[in-house]
Scaffold this motif. Structure first.
Motif, PDB file in Angstrom:
ATOM      1  N   VAL A   2       0.868  -1.182   0.000  1.00 42.86           N
ATOM      2  CA  VAL A   2       0.000   0.000   0.000  1.00 42.86           C
ATOM      3  C   VAL A   2       0.899   1.225   0.000  1.00 42.86           C
ATOM      4  N   GLN A   3       0.650   2.151  -0.932  1.00 40.66           N
ATOM      5  CA  GLN A   3       1.482   3.342  -1.043  1.00 40.66           C
ATOM      6  C   GLN A   3       0.630   4.600  -0.989  1.00 40.66           C
ATOM      7  N   TYR A   4       0.883   5.448   0.003  1.00 39.38           N
ATOM      8  CA  TYR A   4       0.318   6.793   0.063  1.00 39.38           C
ATOM      9  C   TYR A   4       1.264   7.702  -0.717  1.00 39.38           C
ATOM     10  N   ASP A   5       0.755   8.375  -1.729  1.00 37.63           N
ATOM     11  CA  ASP A   5       1.589   9.146  -2.629  1.00 37.63           C
ATOM     12  C   ASP A   5       1.208  10.621  -2.542  1.00 37.63           C
ATOM     13  N   GLN A   6       2.148  11.456  -2.022  1.00 38.95           N
ATOM     14  CA  GLN A   6       1.916  12.900  -1.881  1.00 38.95           C
ATOM     15  C   GLN A   6       0.612  13.183  -1.130  1.00 38.95           C
ATOM     16  N   TRP A   7       0.365  12.405  -0.081  1.00 35.72           N
ATOM     17  CA  TRP A   7      -0.868  12.534   0.704  1.00 35.72           C
ATOM     18  C   TRP A   7      -0.791  13.801   1.557  1.00 35.72           C
ATOM     19  N   GLY A   8      -1.869  14.581   1.574  1.00 34.44           N
ATOM     20  CA  GLY A   8      -1.843  15.898   2.181  1.00 34.44           C
ATOM     21  C   GLY A   8      -1.999  15.903   3.685  1.00 34.44           C
ATOM     22  N   GLU A   9      -1.616  17.024   4.270  1.00 31.11           N
ATOM     23  CA  GLU A   9      -1.747  17.285   5.705  1.00 31.11           C
ATOM     24  C   GLU A   9      -2.883  18.285   5.896  1.00 31.11           C
TER      25      GLU A   9
END
Length: 608
Positions: free
Chosen positions: A281-288
């Protein structure tokens, strides 16, 4: 199909990249992956300005990719007997034996760890224990002063999980395998509250492709959460406020990489991929949330129960998250960090509840043809119970014939070490097989009986006997040469029967090798010159109608040594020239087979 120009630019295949413009005059580089082997490719570049105006087309250079590599691994299995509280080293040799230009891209994984008891004692660095009051939720404004972390490694928790990061000796290597272009986009986001689904919600369930044991419970699917964690059940409450681990408040049953108030509504994607015995599972450029931070990180779950988390690029607030794992009811867990400075780019964390009795270096790399390397193995029996342990060393590569090779490894922890056989290999040497084995200790060893059989047959033939050294702690190497009588063209198996002086015996692991040659070949006779007899050897990779003739220098047939149909394999024939005149003779082999006709000649000199 040819150089790229303005006429075919629109039909050429675009190359995805994330390059940022460099200063004027700087050199930029881009590595193009996923190309076919042995294929010529053409490339060209256009540049866009901020208004999307395009430059003219560049020149169109070309390049041809290498041909396929060919991997070889020796030994094909390892079995060791080791005393308690001992560290022993061994190696596996990996080679790219292709004769043409090629690159072997490989990666190593240790999987399928089994051991004799679930109640093993492993010496690990302890984490801080918390009181009931400390385990309560911490207010947001108290986060900075209440943060806690142990850098490097910790555990075990009650179940037995431990963690270690890539900065520690024997920690996991940081190896990033990007799946943004190969994985599946998580798109079925579900709201867990009144907020947007990618702000407070989850996606899934996603099938793992195997049963993943987490705190003793097998799971076949999982969910991804918008706030930076995986769970094995849908989370139906908002979780933007992270807690310490363990805590019985929801959410539970989770693996937290960056549990914080994250929001992927405006930035980022989540990808997932099932890869045999792994689920990624890859979170890619996931925001804050309410910030400019973006996070790219990855979970890898192995069928063995091991968990790896990789942090590639992290920007924004890194001091307000929880990292760790927690069981289904929140009564047990392993916390790496809570609201403190710890996370950074290019970091890897591993969680495991299994004793790591086997470790290795060089988890991945590249080998050019004709090159090899030794994969170092470290066997550590410290704090292990007596019994048999087993694990698989899995080598994955871009060899199209053998993309995955499994080397079974077994280790017996015993107070009594009899004969410790550390390697047993078979190597083809023209028309014979060289067997080699090595012991590092021997106790009351009478010797080894060498046995052979054709694969899938039931009867073992005894080829010979090698006397042992009795009792010794010195490394001893043994060799035996098998002339392959009666087994040409077959796949054959070998094993050793080790006999003690008291009459007891044990068998080694079984190894196999094909004795079918790769190419047709007529070898030079030996001896040459000769008087009066010489031996002629040849190889047939396929069933053939064989004629082996000897001619005079005038082209007349002197004698026919072979004229028959023969199966694939290695053969030899003897010519006794008694009664013939001294001088030069021509040896001629013709082998007619289903795919064509092979011929070869050699000159021979008969000297009386």
């Amino acid at each position: 199909n040819g150089p790229i120009d303005d006429s075919n630019w629109d039909s050429a295949t675009p190359i995805a990249h994330n390059l940022l413009p460099q200063a004027s005059g700087s050199t930029e580089n881009l590595e193009v992956e996923g190309l076919e082997i042995g294929t010529t490719y053409y490339f060209a570049v256009k540049v866009l300005d901020n208004l999307a105006n395009s430059s003219g087309i560049s020149n169109s250079p070309s390049g041809t990719t290498y041909l396929a590599p060919e991997v070889s691994v020796q030994p094909t299995s390892i079995s060791k007997i080791i005393e308690p509280n001992t560290i022993v080293n061994d190696v596996i040799n990996v080679s790219n034996i292709a004769t043409h230009p090629s690159t072997l891209s490989y990666s190593i994984e240790l999987a399928n760890n089994t051991f004799p008891s679930e109640n093993l004692s492993v010496s690990l660095k302890p984490v801080k224990s918390y009181t009931d009051d400390e385990m309560g939720k911490i207010k947001d404004d108290d986060k900075a002063s209440s943060g806690q972390a142990i850098e490097g490694f910790g555990g075990p928790d009650t179940f037995g999980y431990e963690w270690i990061d890539s900065d520690e000796p024997n920690g996991p290597a940081y190896v990033w395998e990007d799946i943004a272009s190969t994985g599946t986009l998580a798109s079925n986001w579900v709201q867990s509250s009144s907020f947007a689904a990618k702000d407070e919600g989850y996606a899934g369930p996603f099938s793992l492709g195997f049963d993943f044991d987490f705190y003793g419970i097998p799971h076949s699917e999982l969910y991804v959460n918008s706030n930076g964690y995986l769970s094995f059940e849908p989370v139906t409450v908002s979780s933007f406020t992270n807690d310490q681990i363990p805590d019985n408040g929801s959410p539970n049953n989770l693996i937290a990489a960056i549990w914080d108030d994250l929001d992927g509504s405006n930035s980022g994607n989540v990808f997932y991929q099932q890869d045999d015995n792994r689920f990624i599972v890859q979170y890619d450029q996931w925001g804050e949330y309410s910030g400019s931070g973006k996070f790219t990180f990855q979970f890898i779950l192995y069928s063995s129960g091991k968990i790896l988390v990789y942090y590639k690029t992290l920007t924004g607030d890194l001091n307000s998250s929880t990292v760790g794992i927690e069981n289904a009811d929140g009564t047990d867990g392993l916390q790496v960090v809570y609201n403190a400075a710890y996370l950074k780019n290019d970091l890897a964390i591993k969680y495991a509840a299994e004793p790591e009795w086997l470790t290795t270096s060089y988890p991945s790399g590249l080998l050019y043809n004709g090159n090899s390397f030794s994969l170092d193995l470290v066997f550590d029996t410290n704090d292990l119970l007596l019994g048999e342990y087993s694990m698989d060393v899995i080598l994955s590569s871009n060899d199209p014939v053998n993309p995955e090779i499994t080397i079974p490894v077994t280790m017996t922890v015993s107070d009594e070490v009899p004969v410790e056989l550390v390697s047993f290999t078979a190597e083809r040497n023209n028309s014979s097989i060289l067997l080699s084995w090595t012991t590092v200790t021997e106790t009351n060893n009478d010797g080894f009986e060498i046995q052979r059989r054709i694969k899938k047959s039931s009867e073992w033939d005894v080829l010979g006997y090698a006397s042992g050294k009795g009792t010794t702690t010195e490394v001893t190497k043994y060799n035996f040469n098998d002339n392959l009588s009666g087994v040409a063209g077959k796949i054959i198996e070998y094993r050793l029967k080790q006999n003690d002086l008291d009459g007891t015996f044990t068998f080694s692991n079984t190894i196999e090798i094909s004795v079918a040659p790769n190419d047709f070949e007529l070898m030079q006779n030996y001896p040459n010159p000769f008087n009066p007899a010489t031996t002629i050897k040849y190889a047939l990779p396929a069933k053939s109608n064989v004629k082996l003739n000897i001619y005079s220098v005038l082209g007349e047939v002197v004698t026919t040594l072979v004229n028959e149909v023969q199966e694939s394999g290695y053969y030899e024939s003897t010519w006794d020239a008694t009664g013939f005149s001294s001088g030069m003779y021509i040896l001629h082999l013709q082998a007619e087979h289903d795919n064509g006709n092979f011929t070869s000649t050699k000159q021979m000199m008969f000297v009386k």
